[in-house]
Write a protein that holds these residues in place. Structure first.
Motif, PDB file in Angstrom:
ATOM      1  N   GLY A  96       0.798  -1.225   0.000  1.00 24.29           N
ATOM      2  CA  GLY A  96       0.000   0.000   0.000  1.00 24.29           C
ATOM      3  C   GLY A  96       0.830   1.274   0.000  1.00 24.29           C
ATOM      4  N   ILE A  97       1.992   1.234  -0.632  1.00 21.07           N
ATOM      5  CA  ILE A  97       2.848   2.418  -0.703  1.00 21.07           C
ATOM      6  C   ILE A  97       2.251   3.399  -1.709  1.00 21.07           C
ATOM      7  N   TYR A  98       2.074   4.632  -1.280  1.00 20.82           N
ATOM      8  CA  TYR A  98       1.480   5.644  -2.162  1.00 20.82           C
ATOM      9  C   TYR A  98       2.479   6.099  -3.219  1.00 20.82           C
ATOM     10  N   ASP A  99       1.932   6.566  -4.338  1.00 23.67           N
ATOM     11  CA  ASP A  99       2.791   7.024  -5.433  1.00 23.67           C
ATOM     12  C   ASP A  99       3.649   8.213  -5.032  1.00 23.67           C
ATOM     13  N   TYR A 100       3.097   9.141  -4.234  1.00 25.23           N
ATOM     14  CA  TYR A 100       3.870  10.318  -3.845  1.00 25.23           C
ATOM     15  C   TYR A 100       5.018   9.932  -2.905  1.00 25.23           C
ATOM     16  N   GLU A 101       4.864   8.855  -2.142  1.00 22.64           N
ATOM     17  CA  GLU A 101       5.957   8.378  -1.287  1.00 22.64           C
ATOM     18  C   GLU A 101       7.123   7.880  -2.129  1.00 22.64           C
ATOM     19  N   LEU A 102       6.816   7.158  -3.189  1.00 19.66           N
ATOM     20  CA  LEU A 102       7.864   6.651  -4.063  1.00 19.66           C
ATOM     21  C   LEU A 102       8.556   7.780  -4.816  1.00 19.66           C
ATOM     22  N   MET A 103       7.780   8.739  -5.262  1.00 17.75           N
ATOM     23  CA  MET A 103       8.374   9.873  -5.959  1.00 17.75           C
ATOM     24  C   MET A 103       9.244  10.681  -5.005  1.00 17.75           C
ATOM     25  N   ALA A 104       8.815  10.820  -3.750  1.00 16.43           N
ATOM     26  CA  ALA A 104       9.597  11.565  -2.764  1.00 16.43           C
ATOM     27  C   ALA A 104      10.955  10.905  -2.526  1.00 16.43           C
ATOM     28  N   VAL A 105      11.015   9.585  -2.588  1.00 19.86           N
ATOM     29  CA  VAL A 105      12.289   8.885  -2.430  1.00 19.86           C
ATOM     30  C   VAL A 105      13.238   9.245  -3.565  1.00 19.86           C
ATOM     31  N   VAL A 106      12.729   9.266  -4.782  1.00 21.73           N
ATOM     32  CA  VAL A 106      13.566   9.597  -5.935  1.00 21.73           C
ATOM     33  C   VAL A 106      14.068  11.031  -5.837  1.00 21.73           C
ATOM     34  N   VAL A 107      13.180  11.963  -5.512  1.00 27.92           N
ATOM     35  CA  VAL A 107      13.584  13.364  -5.363  1.00 27.92           C
ATOM     36  C   VAL A 107      14.607  13.500  -4.240  1.00 27.92           C
ATOM     37  N   ALA A 108      14.379  12.804  -3.122  1.00 22.93           N
ATOM     38  CA  ALA A 108      15.293  12.884  -1.984  1.00 22.93           C
ATOM     39  C   ALA A 108      16.684  12.381  -2.333  1.00 22.93           C
ATOM     40  N   MET A 109      16.770  11.352  -3.160  1.00 19.27           N
ATOM     41  CA  MET A 109      18.080  10.851  -3.563  1.00 19.27           C
ATOM     42  C   MET A 109      18.836  11.895  -4.393  1.00 19.27           C
ATOM     43  N   PHE A 110      18.137  12.568  -5.280  1.00 16.47           N
ATOM     44  CA  PHE A 110      18.777  13.642  -6.044  1.00 16.47           C
ATOM     45  C   PHE A 110      19.169  14.792  -5.130  1.00 16.47           C
ATOM     46  N   MET A 111      18.347  15.088  -4.129  1.00 16.70           N
ATOM     47  CA  MET A 111      18.676  16.153  -3.181  1.00 16.70           C
ATOM     48  C   MET A 111      19.927  15.805  -2.387  1.00 16.70           C
ATOM     49  N   LEU A 112      20.028  14.560  -1.954  1.00 19.35           N
ATOM     50  CA  LEU A 112      21.212  14.144  -1.201  1.00 19.35           C
ATOM     51  C   LEU A 112      22.465  14.252  -2.054  1.00 19.35           C
ATOM     52  N   ARG A 113      22.357  13.875  -3.314  1.00 17.87           N
ATOM     53  CA  ARG A 113      23.534  13.963  -4.191  1.00 17.87           C
ATOM     54  C   ARG A 113      23.945  15.412  -4.419  1.00 17.87           C
ATOM     55  N   GLU A 114      22.970  16.311  -4.522  1.00 19.25           N
ATOM     56  CA  GLU A 114      23.302  17.721  -4.692  1.00 19.25           C
ATOM     57  C   GLU A 114      23.864  18.314  -3.404  1.00 19.25           C
ATOM     58  N   TRP A 115      23.326  17.876  -2.269  1.00 19.25           N
ATOM     59  CA  TRP A 115      23.723  18.437  -0.967  1.00 19.25           C
ATOM     60  C   TRP A 115      25.088  17.896  -0.520  1.00 19.25           C
ATOM     61  N   GLU A 116      25.307  16.605  -0.722  1.00 19.49           N
ATOM     62  CA  GLU A 116      26.567  15.968  -0.330  1.00 19.49           C
ATOM     63  C   GLU A 116      27.079  15.117  -1.492  1.00 19.49           C
ATOM     64  N   PRO A 117      27.685  15.726  -2.479  1.00 18.89           N
ATOM     65  CA  PRO A 117      28.093  14.971  -3.670  1.00 18.89           C
ATOM     66  C   PRO A 117      29.112  13.881  -3.373  1.00 18.89           C
ATOM     67  N   ARG A 118      29.906  14.036  -2.319  1.00 17.62           N
ATOM     68  CA  ARG A 118      30.947  13.044  -2.025  1.00 17.62           C
ATOM     69  C   ARG A 118      30.373  11.747  -1.464  1.00 17.62           C
ATOM     70  N   VAL A 119      29.099  11.756  -1.103  1.00 20.46           N
ATOM     71  CA  VAL A 119      28.485  10.527  -0.583  1.00 20.46           C
ATOM     72  C   VAL A 119      28.492   9.438  -1.650  1.00 20.46           C
ATOM     73  N   PHE A 120      28.319   9.844  -2.902  1.00 16.47           N
ATOM     74  CA  PHE A 120      28.235   8.885  -4.005  1.00 16.47           C
ATOM     75  C   PHE A 120      29.564   8.869  -4.757  1.00 16.47           C
ATOM     76  N   LYS A 121      30.109   7.676  -4.897  1.00 13.65           N
ATOM     77  CA  LYS A 121      31.419   7.518  -5.512  1.00 13.65           C
ATOM     78  C   LYS A 121      31.362   7.537  -7.029  1.00 13.65           C
ATOM     79  N   SER A 122      30.190   7.261  -7.595  1.00 11.05           N
ATOM     80  CA  SER A 122      30.045   7.232  -9.049  1.00 11.05           C
ATOM     81  C   SER A 122      28.557   7.253  -9.380  1.00 11.05           C
ATOM     82  N   ASP A 123      28.254   7.414 -10.655  1.00  4.67           N
ATOM     83  CA  ASP A 123      26.856   7.354 -11.093  1.00  4.67           C
ATOM     84  C   ASP A 123      26.274   5.966 -10.832  1.00  4.67           C
ATOM     85  N   ARG A 124      27.095   4.946 -11.008  1.00  2.75           N
ATOM     86  CA  ARG A 124      26.613   3.585 -10.760  1.00  2.75           C
ATOM     87  C   ARG A 124      26.276   3.388  -9.284  1.00  2.75           C
ATOM     88  N   HIS A 125      27.086   3.927  -8.404  1.00  3.50           N
ATOM     89  CA  HIS A 125      26.800   3.862  -6.969  1.00  3.50           C
ATOM     90  C   HIS A 125      25.472   4.553  -6.667  1.00  3.50           C
TER      91      HIS A 125
END
Length: 215
Positions: A96-125
């Motif tokens: 019963g996961i709502y669509d906006y919850e799933l979209m928020a996860v995707v947006v949050a991942m992009f936000m984390l990469r913009e906020w702390e780029p060193r967290v991700f070692k590569s695009d594949r990571h």
């Protein structure tokens, strides 16, 4: 010092890390790292759900996750990445996961990469962790595993091919709008206080244009 595998370019330790995270030096992104971004993204998405781009993303997620599909009770060891992914998406649907919850996860991942780029070692990571955090909104499905001639019920792990398939389809389907929303949420300034407004409207002090000269 660990010897390199006979087949491959990494030692056993770093190969296991790469299989688990998507990079030999990568780490798993935890829910706590994403929680502030998820909350901010979820509020924005729900508030602006009628926006053309957001409505299109939610519609895509509904068709992607909630489309009718045949559901197996468990995942076989020889299942294809598509079959494994379909099983995970069925788990999201049943949870019963709502669509906006799933979209928020995707947006949050992009936000984390913009906020702390060193967290991700590569695009594949980044892609692998995006898939993991998306899928982990639902409990892990059971899977039958065989080892040393004995079988048993185990919790199915998210295979490398499954992560890459999901990440590829997420980025192709809603990646660009989610990235733009992430940039907007991170650059949108907060409402200034009256003191800040007064300071911004106050005249600037005169600039000293004279150069110091040494005698």
């Amino acid at each position: 010092w660990n010897p390199v595998q006979k087949v491959g370019r990494l030692c056993d330790k770093h190969d296991n890390v790469e299989q688990r995270t998507g990079h030999p030096l990568g780490s798993t992104i935890r829910v706590g790292q994403l929680s502030p971004f998820i909350k901010q993204a979820s509020r924005y998405i729900r508030k602006n759900k009628d926006h053309v781009a957001i409505a299109a993303c939610l519609d895509w997620l509904n068709r992607y996750v909630y489309v009718p599909r045949s559901e197996a009770t468990h995942v076989r060891h020889n299942a294809t990445p598509r079959q494994r992914l379909s099983h995970w998406l069925s788990r999201l649907k049943r949870a019963g996961i709502y669509d906006y919850e799933l979209m928020a996860v995707v947006v949050a991942m992009f936000m984390l990469r913009e906020w702390e780029p060193r967290v991700f070692k590569s695009d594949r990571h980044f892609n692998h962790q995006l898939a993991v955090r998306f899928i982990r909104k639902a409990p892990a499905p059971p899977a039958y595993k065989w080892r040393d001639g004995a079988g048993g019920l185990r919790y199915d792990r998210i295979t490398v091919a499954t992560r890459e398939l999901l990440a590829r389809e997420l980025i192709a389907g809603i990646g660009l709008p989610c990235f733009r929303i992430a940039k907007l949420l991170l650059t949108n300034p907060n409402s200034p206080t009256p003191e800040q407004q007064a300071a911004m409207s106050a005249p600037l002090p005169p600039v000293n244009t004279k150069r110091n000269t040494r005698v």
